[in-house]
Write a protein that holds these residues in place. Structure first.
Motif, mmCIF file in Angstrom:
data_model
loop_
_atom_site.group_PDB
_atom_site.id
_atom_site.type_symbol
_atom_site.label_atom_id
_atom_site.label_comp_id
_atom_site.label_asym_id
_atom_site.label_seq_id
_atom_site.Cartn_x
_atom_site.Cartn_y
_atom_site.Cartn_z
ATOM 1 N N ASP A 137 1.529 9.789 -7.014
ATOM 2 C CA ASP A 137 1.781 9.730 -5.574
ATOM 3 C C ASP A 137 2.904 10.700 -5.180
ATOM 4 O O ASP A 137 3.831 10.338 -4.458
ATOM 5 N N TYR A 140 6.307 9.290 -6.033
ATOM 6 C CA TYR A 140 6.735 7.991 -5.500
ATOM 7 C C TYR A 140 6.382 6.822 -6.424
ATOM 8 O O TYR A 140 6.351 5.675 -5.979
ATOM 9 N N HIS A 180 8.516 -0.354 -4.893
ATOM 10 C CA HIS A 180 7.726 -0.437 -6.120
ATOM 11 C C HIS A 180 8.251 0.495 -7.189
ATOM 12 O O HIS A 180 8.966 1.452 -6.896
ATOM 13 N N PHE A 222 -3.840 2.490 1.463
ATOM 14 C CA PHE A 222 -4.703 3.578 0.990
ATOM 15 C C PHE A 222 -6.118 3.029 0.805
ATOM 16 O O PHE A 222 -6.570 2.852 -0.333
ATOM 17 N N PHE A 244 0.510 -0.100 -2.608
ATOM 18 C CA PHE A 244 0.061 1.296 -2.526
ATOM 19 C C PHE A 244 -0.993 1.527 -3.610
ATOM 20 O O PHE A 244 -2.047 0.919 -3.556
ATOM 21 N N GLN A 248 1.502 1.405 -8.818
ATOM 22 C CA GLN A 248 2.803 1.228 -8.160
ATOM 23 C C GLN A 248 3.015 -0.272 -7.964
ATOM 24 O O GLN A 248 2.384 -0.875 -7.097
ATOM 25 N N ARG A 278 17.013 8.180 1.025
ATOM 26 C CA ARG A 278 15.848 7.954 1.876
ATOM 27 C C ARG A 278 15.161 6.702 1.334
ATOM 28 O O ARG A 278 14.617 6.713 0.230
ATOM 29 N N ASP A 280 12.562 4.653 0.780
ATOM 30 C CA ASP A 280 11.112 4.828 0.880
ATOM 31 C C ASP A 280 10.400 3.490 1.075
ATOM 32 O O ASP A 280 10.697 2.516 0.377
ATOM 33 N N ALA A 281 9.469 3.475 2.005
ATOM 34 C CA ALA A 281 8.606 2.315 2.239
ATOM 35 C C ALA A 281 9.412 1.027 2.384
ATOM 36 O O ALA A 281 8.988 -0.049 1.959
ATOM 37 N N GLU A 322 12.854 4.938 5.883
ATOM 38 C CA GLU A 322 11.512 5.487 6.058
ATOM 39 C C GLU A 322 10.623 4.309 6.440
ATOM 40 O O GLU A 322 10.103 3.600 5.592
ATOM 41 N N HIS A 391 5.758 15.584 4.522
ATOM 42 C CA HIS A 391 4.788 15.646 3.416
ATOM 43 C C HIS A 391 3.633 14.664 3.618
ATOM 44 O O HIS A 391 2.654 14.718 2.903
ATOM 45 N N ASP A 392 3.768 13.734 4.562
ATOM 46 C CA ASP A 392 2.718 12.733 4.769
ATOM 47 C C ASP A 392 1.744 13.160 5.864
ATOM 48 O O ASP A 392 2.004 14.089 6.632
ATOM 49 N N ARG A 516 -3.262 15.227 1.324
ATOM 50 C CA ARG A 516 -1.924 15.498 1.855
ATOM 51 C C ARG A 516 -1.332 16.746 1.189
ATOM 52 O O ARG A 516 -0.418 17.361 1.718
ATOM 53 N N ARG A 520 1.450 20.660 1.530
ATOM 54 C CA ARG A 520 2.627 20.680 0.658
ATOM 55 C C ARG A 520 2.605 22.027 -0.077
ATOM 56 O O ARG A 520 2.404 22.090 -1.286
#
Ligand code: GLC
Length: 644
Positions: A137, A140, A180, A222, A244, A248, A278, A280-281, A322, A391-392, A516, A520
């Motif tokens: 990911d 991630y 995660h 997803f 996710f 994860q 940051r 994340d999630a 985020e 990036h998303d 995605r 990138r």
């Protein structure tokens, strides 16, 4: 942030801790005293027995305080004296993948002059902590938070890069995945082997009873590559919560051990020179039956406690949330009510990003104005992270109510945007790809680089120079808003050169599944050099125009993030307008979202004190005769009074 006196109970607990401990450094003791209430309140709101956590937590904090390098302690001091350091107009963020930008950490060191020439003061390097082998990911799925990707360098290289960046006035931002870990992480490996201590770090179920109950209200993140939220692990003989991807594994933040692990980790990384985390999630870290398991109140209590830990040991550090969630939920991440100013310092302004793309497609700013006018106001101690691309993918977060208020159907507009940006809508110039189509909800998210979504790819393919010009204007309009809205603007690597979609991901087995990767790209240094040497090339025009906007922003005090943009009622549906009220006077920003010239009433400016409007971008006064300001196609104006 507001400070609160300790309650008698908190005072007693703190005194016991102080007495029991060895002599404390004075600075540490003062900050502990100052933030203990926030810390304890946060823990109490979540954990049944917070007192038992304090001993080990204090030990962790003292240790990292002792080990904190002298230059970082000095930075701590500077930032405690200048708490608004990240809110200033000088702040410019840049986001890139280390390997795609410069190969390695050492490579990034060699590109400092490039970042400085853009005026960057904040660098988010995409996930670099050691992930599981691909697929992961985009990093991630971390298997070791205390080492870095070997292809990028060593921990020492990272530390050296952080130091060099800091000396160049650039703060390093690192992803901290809280929700995660990779199934290969030591905790997960032990849990799989049946170690009960580590099984409690995760959500593991013997059968489907509870997972089925949770699933009733859980969305799918997803739906294409990882349907459902639970995965059967044959080794553990358990169902594991995996919001996710299947590899994860969601962490169980209800377990105090998990909190202590992350407190330790944050401080350890902060001592390596990470200045911004940051988170994340973050929306997902607390689970509650019968809900979508996002934005639960405990998330904010946990953040408050972690933030207090960082404020005591390493106050130079910033938290960035985020949370790509609805506005009323989002604002909680910057702190509302009891958490006012006590949680994350910054958060992504997803709605602003979505609305810019929406108005570029419709050439109409009424929905944008409606959505942003209704946006809850943020604590003055915080800042938005404004951005146009990241990036998303882009999910069309358009609220039905907002759409209805301007006579649109939310569903139809979201469908239009997916059609438009995937190039299916007649006349669309965009070249996006559909990401994670969900037949159940009709959702179609969009991947694609800023330039390709703005029409540059199609125009160049057709040799249409006028189309290419318009595409650049669209991109610059978007970036002018990102730079002029207030907050920390994030430039996404490649946008400064108008880089197009990169389809090579299709030949990379670990990326081919996830489109995605089309946005990138690898840095194109040949283009970067051309941009600098040939200001008339496409990349040169983008680069120089962006650099100019950045320079103007930096010299405009009105962009300090403690002040919010107040969205004005659209007097012309094609023109987006807001005012920023600053002690030095008002700044009114105007943006024309159409390919045609537009007019805006001067009276609107005069009402806000701008009787002699001066555009700071073109450094020109606006003609005040005739009662209307003329805006060229895709014009952007940052107006203040006189030549100030
Ligand atoms: C965040 C990241 C995204 C990732 C997800 C899971 O949303 O931005 O790229 O897939 O978290 O970690």
């Amino acid at each position: 942030m507001f400070s609160r006196p300790l309650t008698p109970d908190q005072r007693r607990i703190l005194d016991t801790l102080n007495v029991a401990a060895q002599p404390m450094d004075e600075m540490f003791a003062v900050r502990l005293e100052r933030h203990f209430g926030e810390l304890y309140e946060g823990l109490t709101a979540v954990y049944p027995d917070p007192k038992t956590m304090l001993g080990p937590l204090l030990e962790i904090m003292r240790q990292h305080y002792r080990e904190r390098p002298a230059d970082l302690k000095r930075l701590d001091l500077e930032r405690t004296l200048a708490k608004d350091w990240f809110q200033r107009p000088e702040m410019i963020g840049y986001v890139c993948y280390t390997e795609r930008f410069a190969g390695s950490f050492k490579g990034v060191e060699k590109k400092l002059d490039y970042l400085q020439s853009l005026g960057v003061t904040y660098l988010h390097l995409m996930p670099f902590l050691k992930p599981r082998p691909a697929p992961n990911d985009g990093g991630y799925a971390v298997m070791d938070y205390r080492s870095v990707r070997e292809d990028l360098g060593t921990m020492d290289d990272l530390q050296s890069l952080a130091t060099k960046l800091r000396q160049a006035g650039i703060s390093l931002c690192c992803d901290l995945v809280l929700n995660h870990v990779a199934q290969e992480h030591e905790w997960a490996v032990k849990a799989r082997l049946g170690d009960p201590k580590y099984q409690r770090y995760f959500y593991m179920f013997k059968d489907r009873t509870l997972p089925d109950q949770y699933e009733r209200t859980l969305p799918e993140i997803f739906p294409d590559f990882a349907p459902g939220n639970f995965t059967w692990d044959a080794q553990a003989q358990r169902w594991v919560w995996t919001t996710f991807n299947a590899w994860q594994w969601d962490l169980n933040w209800a377990n105090p051990e998990v909190f202590l692990e992350f407190a330790d980790l944050i401080l350890w990384l902060a001592n390596k020179g990470i200045e911004v985390f940051r988170l994340d999630a973050i929306a997902f870290i607390w689970k509650r039956m019968g809900t979508n398991c996002q934005n639960q109140p405990e998330v904010h209590a946990i953040t408050q406690a972690l933030r207090a830990v960082a404020r005591i040991v390493a106050p130079a550090v910033l938290f960035k949330a985020e949370a790509i969630v609805a506005p009323d939920d989002l604002i909680q991440y910057l702190g509302q009510g009891v958490h006012f100013g006590l949680v994350s310092d910054t958060a992504y302004h997803n709605s602003l990003m979505v609305q810019i793309w929406s108005s570029l497609a419709s050439r109409d700013t009424r929905l944008m104005a409606q959505a942003l006018r209704g946006f809850p106001s943020k604590p003055y101690t915080t800042a938005w992270n404004t951005y146009l691309r990241c990036h998303d993918d882009i999910g069309w977060a358009i609220a039905d109510d907002d759409a209805a208020a301007v006579g649109l159907s939310g569903e139809a507009h979201r469908r239009f945007l997916s059609d438009y940006y995937s190039g299916r809508f007649p006349g669309s110039q965009a070249r996006g790809l559909v990401f994670q189509e969900n037949p159940r909800t009709g959702d179609r998210r969009i991947s694609g680089s800023g330039a390709s979504l703005a029409g540059l790819e199609q125009a160049l393919e057709h040799g249409d120079m006028q189309g290419a010009n318009l595409a650049l204007e669209r991109l610059l309009l978007g970036y002018a808003i990102v730079l002029g809205f207030g907050g920390i603007p994030l430039l996404y690597m490649g946008d400064e050169l108008a880089l197009l979609n990169d389809y090579r991901y299709l030949e990379e087995p670990e990326h081919a599944m996830d489109n995605r990767w089309v946005h990138r790209p690898r840095m194109d240094w040949a283009k970067a050099h051309r941009a600098q040497s040939d200001p008339h090339s496409i990349e040169g025009r983008m680069y120089h125009a962006l650099r100019h906007l950045i320079a103007v922003r930096k010299s405009t005090p009105h962009f300090h993030a403690s002040i919010e943009a107040e969205i004005l009622e659209p007097k012309n549906p094609h023109v987006f307008a807001y005012v920023r009220r600053h002690p030095l006077g008002n700044l009114v920003a105007l943006y024309n979202f159409s390919e045609e010239p537009q007019y805006y009433p001067l009276g609107q400016l005069a009402e806000r004190g701008l009787t002699q409007p001066f555009d700071r971008i073109s450094a020109k006064s606006i003609a005040v005769s005739g009662g209307l300001v003329r805006l060229e196609p895709f014009a952007r104006l940052w107006l203040t009074q006189g030549e100030g």
